[in-house]
Design a protein around this motif. Structure first.
Motif, PDB file in Angstrom:
ATOM      1  N   ILE C 323       0.834  -1.199   0.000  1.00 47.24           N
ATOM      2  CA  ILE C 323       0.000   0.000   0.000  1.00 47.24           C
ATOM      3  C   ILE C 323       0.865   1.244   0.000  1.00 47.24           C
ATOM      4  N   LEU C 324       2.005   1.186   0.715  1.00 52.63           N
ATOM      5  CA  LEU C 324       2.945   2.310   0.661  1.00 52.63           C
ATOM      6  C   LEU C 324       3.386   2.555  -0.778  1.00 52.63           C
ATOM      7  N   GLY C 325       3.724   1.457  -1.475  1.00 54.27           N
ATOM      8  CA  GLY C 325       4.123   1.604  -2.869  1.00 54.27           C
ATOM      9  C   GLY C 325       2.999   2.173  -3.709  1.00 54.27           C
ATOM     10  N   GLY C 326       1.753   1.707  -3.473  1.00 53.23           N
ATOM     11  CA  GLY C 326       0.614   2.210  -4.237  1.00 53.23           C
ATOM     12  C   GLY C 326       0.407   3.690  -4.022  1.00 53.23           C
ATOM     13  N   VAL C 327       0.452   4.114  -2.742  1.00 54.67           N
ATOM     14  CA  VAL C 327       0.241   5.531  -2.430  1.00 54.67           C
ATOM     15  C   VAL C 327       1.321   6.378  -3.082  1.00 54.67           C
ATOM     16  N   LEU C 328       2.590   5.917  -2.956  1.00 53.75           N
ATOM     17  CA  LEU C 328       3.680   6.711  -3.524  1.00 53.75           C
ATOM     18  C   LEU C 328       3.589   6.764  -5.036  1.00 53.75           C
ATOM     19  N   HIS C 329       3.256   5.608  -5.675  1.00 55.30           N
ATOM     20  CA  HIS C 329       3.202   5.618  -7.127  1.00 55.30           C
ATOM     21  C   HIS C 329       2.041   6.465  -7.616  1.00 55.30           C
ATOM     22  N   LEU C 330       0.964   6.499  -6.841  1.00 52.01           N
ATOM     23  CA  LEU C 330      -0.166   7.371  -7.185  1.00 52.01           C
ATOM     24  C   LEU C 330       0.303   8.828  -7.245  1.00 52.01           C
ATOM     25  N   PHE C 331       1.041   9.239  -6.209  1.00 51.26           N
ATOM     26  CA  PHE C 331       1.530  10.619  -6.136  1.00 51.26           C
ATOM     27  C   PHE C 331       2.533  10.893  -7.254  1.00 51.26           C
ATOM     28  N   TYR C 332       3.517   9.991  -7.382  1.00 51.62           N
ATOM     29  CA  TYR C 332       4.579  10.230  -8.357  1.00 51.62           C
ATOM     30  C   TYR C 332       4.043  10.166  -9.782  1.00 51.62           C
ATOM     31  N   HIS C 333       3.140   9.230 -10.022  1.00 50.77           N
ATOM     32  CA  HIS C 333       2.622   9.138 -11.387  1.00 50.77           C
ATOM     33  C   HIS C 333       1.858  10.387 -11.754  1.00 50.77           C
ATOM     34  N   SER C 334       1.107  10.961 -10.798  1.00 51.29           N
ATOM     35  CA  SER C 334       0.377  12.183 -11.129  1.00 51.29           C
ATOM     36  C   SER C 334       1.361  13.274 -11.515  1.00 51.29           C
ATOM     37  N   ILE C 335       2.562  13.300 -10.908  1.00 52.66           N
ATOM     38  CA  ILE C 335       3.525  14.358 -11.260  1.00 52.66           C
ATOM     39  C   ILE C 335       4.148  14.086 -12.628  1.00 52.66           C
ATOM     40  N   PHE C 336       4.720  12.865 -12.821  1.00 49.98           N
ATOM     41  CA  PHE C 336       5.466  12.733 -14.090  1.00 49.98           C
ATOM     42  C   PHE C 336       4.549  12.534 -15.286  1.00 49.98           C
TER      43      PHE C 336
END
Lengths: 150, 111, 498
Positions: C323-336
């Motif tokens: 879930i940590l990975g999911g949350v972080l990838h959600l944030f990072y994907h929205s940026i890049f």
């Protein structure tokens, strides 16, 4: 009102009948939204009926005549203004009473016309918004000139 | 129960129409039918036979109709109105550009 | 904290733009910028003041007690989503200031933009199932109109496709909500969750699961339901593509899936398995379909399908690390992904061309666009030290830890495929042989500034991984998602009668 576009719209019979019926439809819309907090109905239903009265007028007299009665830009402004005021009513509730959209007016007596707090105000604003908005939707959908069999 | 099943059948009619029909206007109508079936379902949930309109008043002990689904139906009707109007506008503009309402001929997007 | 400001500020801004800016067009951009900056600042304040309130703020509308009114609930996950929405919103609005110069009816754009903002903020904040549906429709209707904003034939076609699929699945979600209401006699999320988790005979809930997975899965563009995305996202104007791909599919899809299935229904194993399957399908099919695309924006659309698969995979593993990975990838994907869509918009603005075969050697002519695209490429394909590397690494490690090494291998392999198709863009569009006479117009200032900000964020947000910062920011979000009853337990005490 003087009709500057006598050749548009439908025949004389339709126009004459419309002159009698359009006010009845409009008044019925007003009645529905004014009694929205007492009987079934309300802002949306009343607004739809008011929009229908304008649609009626458009079908009988043509859209240029309706533009003389109430300008299109005025309709746009009224629509935006009504929705803005509806948001403002909610904000007043927030700052006066502590919760968004909370009632800040007297409740009054059951089954009286002036009662139920801000609900009649909201009904009126929604009625204007829906009436103008729905008529404009009709207007723009009807104003495409489609050519058949091209 | 029969009413619920018929309501679900109406929903499936809408899905069938939206999936198989080729005409843009028919697709819009099929989506409308789906919406109506869901509205009907919501009203059916609330219905009690022999119940009164839900106005609280002293001295009434008869069961009352559940008012919440009726409010939901009103809201969802408004939303459907918006979507139908928007899709009709899109269909008209598509007709202007492509001169057809047949989705098998509206295929400029590829991939 | 005034929670309803996240709803009424953009709503009032939308109507104010419609009222004033019809005559004075410049006001539209000003009002839009002020409102989105206000929301950005306030969402950051909300996120960092949340611990003062014990991790959750609950405000009801109209001053009644809960089951009779709609609550707005701000917990860690909601506050995090609010920050993402307003961050990308502010940058897209800033980018749009000069980008939409060539379109007619600019005030329409900003008004619809604010309405979409309202809808997404509402979806994130609401604690009521039907209200979720209403706000979802608000943002979707504005998204349909914004996709068709250019009124070219492809855009109209994409918008109609999107509207049809969106309307069908929204109806399914409403049907599911109706079944839930008839099962539990309430619409409040916490109360629904309590009743469903305690009831013995809950076969009918599986029908709701099916309807909700279809509905929210289509909004999130998971693979069997992805067909609209590669058409709709590229057709919109670039700032809207960034909003749609960066935020909208995450709020309407991933956030709602997480909120409904993890917090309300307590993460049942059958749903997690289905989500895992859909996520892996999205990763693989989205990745391989991207390779064959030659249209820059269309390739980015397919890439979104693939990347949203990673996010859902992280959540569907269900362990705290996943879930940590999911949350972080959600944030990072929205940026890049926003950055890459803005880059493609800048390329299209400067050259009028989206087909990468017809471009070439742009790195000399558009140095800033070229270098920021390189940053986005490295981030999305997971090259350290850019942010995408860390989130993908965490998701892959979580796969191995949870005993699913096959999923881990697939995720790692598709990551290499991602690098391949982004390097294809670099090779054909930005390096290689220069085509004559392709620059029509210079890239204006606001476009450059927005891209540079996002490129810097691509690097800067990697610091979230430092343990002390992670404990303060991301860890509470993970706890909110992992803990199956916390959301319900915190709201149930507010229940009251008339």
């Amino acid at each position: 009102m003087h009709n500057r576009y006598p050749n548009e719209g439908m025949s004389l019979i339709v126009k004459t009948i419309t002159r009698f019926t359009v006010w009845l439809i409009f008044l019925f819309g007003l009645y529905i939204f004014l009694h929205g907090h007492l009987t079934p109905g309300g802002g949306f239903a009343g607004g739809v009926i008011i929009a229908l009265s304008y649609v009626h007028l458009t079908l009988a007299y043509g859209r240029n005549y309706v533009n003389d009665v109430l300008k299109k830009s005025t309709m746009h402004s009224l629509e935006a203004l009504a929705s803005l005021l509806a948001v403002l009513v909610g904000i007043i509730g927030l700052y006066a009473m502590g919760h968004f959209l909370q009632n800040f007016m007297g409740v009054g007596q059951l089954h009286h016309l002036l009662s139920a707090g801000y609900i009649p105000v909201m009904n009126m604003l929604i009625c204007v918004k829906v009436g103008m908005g729905l008529y404009l939707v009709f207007y723009y959908l009807a104003s495409y000139h489609l050519e058949e069999g091209k | 129960m029969t009413l619920y099943l018929m309501c679900f059948f109406l929903f499936l009619v809408g899905v069938y129409g939206a999936i198989t029909k080729r005409d843009l206007i028919k697709i819009i109508l099929a989506i409308g039918i789906m919406g109506y079936s869901v509205n009907l379902f919501l009203v059916l949930i609330a219905y009690r036979s022999g119940a009164l309109a839900p106005i609280l008043k002293e001295g009434i002990s008869v069961p009352m109709v559940d008012p919440i689904p009726q409010a939901l139906v009103l809201t969802s009707i408004v939303i459907e109105l918006g979507i139908t109007a928007l899709m009709a506008a899109l269909a008209i503009r598509i007709y202007e550009k492509y001169d057809t309402l047949d989705i098998t001929k509206i295929r400029r997007l590829k991939g | 904290m005034i929670l309803s400001q996240f709803i009424f500020v953009p709503l009032a801004a939308a109507f104010l733009i419609a009222l004033i800016a019809r005559k004075k067009e410049n006001f539209a951009a000003v009002i839009c910028m002020i409102a989105s900056l206000w929301l950005f600042v306030n969402s950051i304040i909300a996120f960092f003041r949340l611990p003062e309130f014990g991790g959750m703020i609950m405000k009801t509308t109209s001053g009644w007690k809960i089951p009779f009114t709609i609550p707005f609930v701000l917990d860690n996950l909601s506050a995090f989503m609010l920050i993402i929405i307003s961050l990308i919103g502010v940058i897209s609005a800033f980018y749009a200031l000069q980008y939409i110069k060539h379109f007619t009816g600019k005030w329409n754009f900003f008004s619809l933009f604010m309405l979409m903002f309202t809808g997404m903020n509402g979806v994130v904040l609401t604690g009521d199932f039907f209200n979720l549906y209403v706000f979802m429709e608000i943002s979707l209707i504005s998204a349909y109109s914004l996709v068709a904003f250019g009124t070219e034939s492809e855009e109209l076609e994409a918008a109609f496709k999107y509207a049809t699929m969106g309307a069908i699945t929204s109806t399914m979600i409403l049907f599911g909500i109706g079944i839930l209401y008839s099962f539990t006699s309430t619409l409040n999320m916490a109360q629904v969750g309590e009743i469903v988790q305690q009831s013995a005979n809950k076969k009918v809930i599986f029908l709701v699961f099916g309807l909700f997975i279809t509905g929210f899965g289509l909004k999130a563009a998971l693979v069997p339901f992805h067909a609209w995305l590669p058409d709709a996202h590229p057709s919109a104007p670039a700032p809207i593509s960034a909003m749609l791909s960066g935020v909208l599919i995450k709020t309407l899809g991933v956030y709602t899936i997480v909120r409904v299935f993890f917090n309300v229904f307590g993460a049942p194993q059958v749903v997690l398995t289905i989500l895992m399957l859909l996520a892996v399908l999205s990763i693989v099919i989205g990745g391989f379909l991207s390779i064959v695309q030659w249209d820059f924006k269309r390739m980015l659309g397919f890439s979104s399908v693939s990347q949203i698969g990673y996010v859902v995979l992280g959540f569907a593993i269900g362990t705290p690390l996943g879930i940590l990975g999911g949350v972080l990838h959600l944030f990072y994907h929205s940026i890049f992904k926003s950055l890459l869509f803005l880059n493609s918009g800048a390329v299209e603005y400067a050259t009028g061309e989206r087909d990468i075969r017809k471009l070439g050697g742009l790195s000399k002519d558009l140095p800033i666009t070229s270098s920021t695209t390189m940053v986005g490429t490295l981030s999305i394909s997971g090259i350290p030290p850019f942010n995408g590397f860390f989130s993908k690494l965490i998701i892959i490690i979580a796969c191995f830890q949870a005993g699913n090494p096959i999923l881990g291998f697939i995720a790692a392999a598709v990551s290499i495929v991602t690098l391949a198709y982004y390097l294809k863009v670099q090779k054909h569009a930005f390096y290689g042989k220069k085509k004559a006479k392709q620059i029509l117009e210079k890239v204006p200032f606001t476009l450059k500034a927005a891209m540079i900000i996002l490129a810097v964020l691509c690097l800067a947000t990697s610091i979230i991984l430092i343990p002390s910062i992670r404990e303060a920011t991301v860890q509470p979000i993970v706890d909110t998602v992992v803990n199956k009853t916390q959301y319900i337990d915190k709201i149930i005490p507010y229940l009251g009668s008339i």
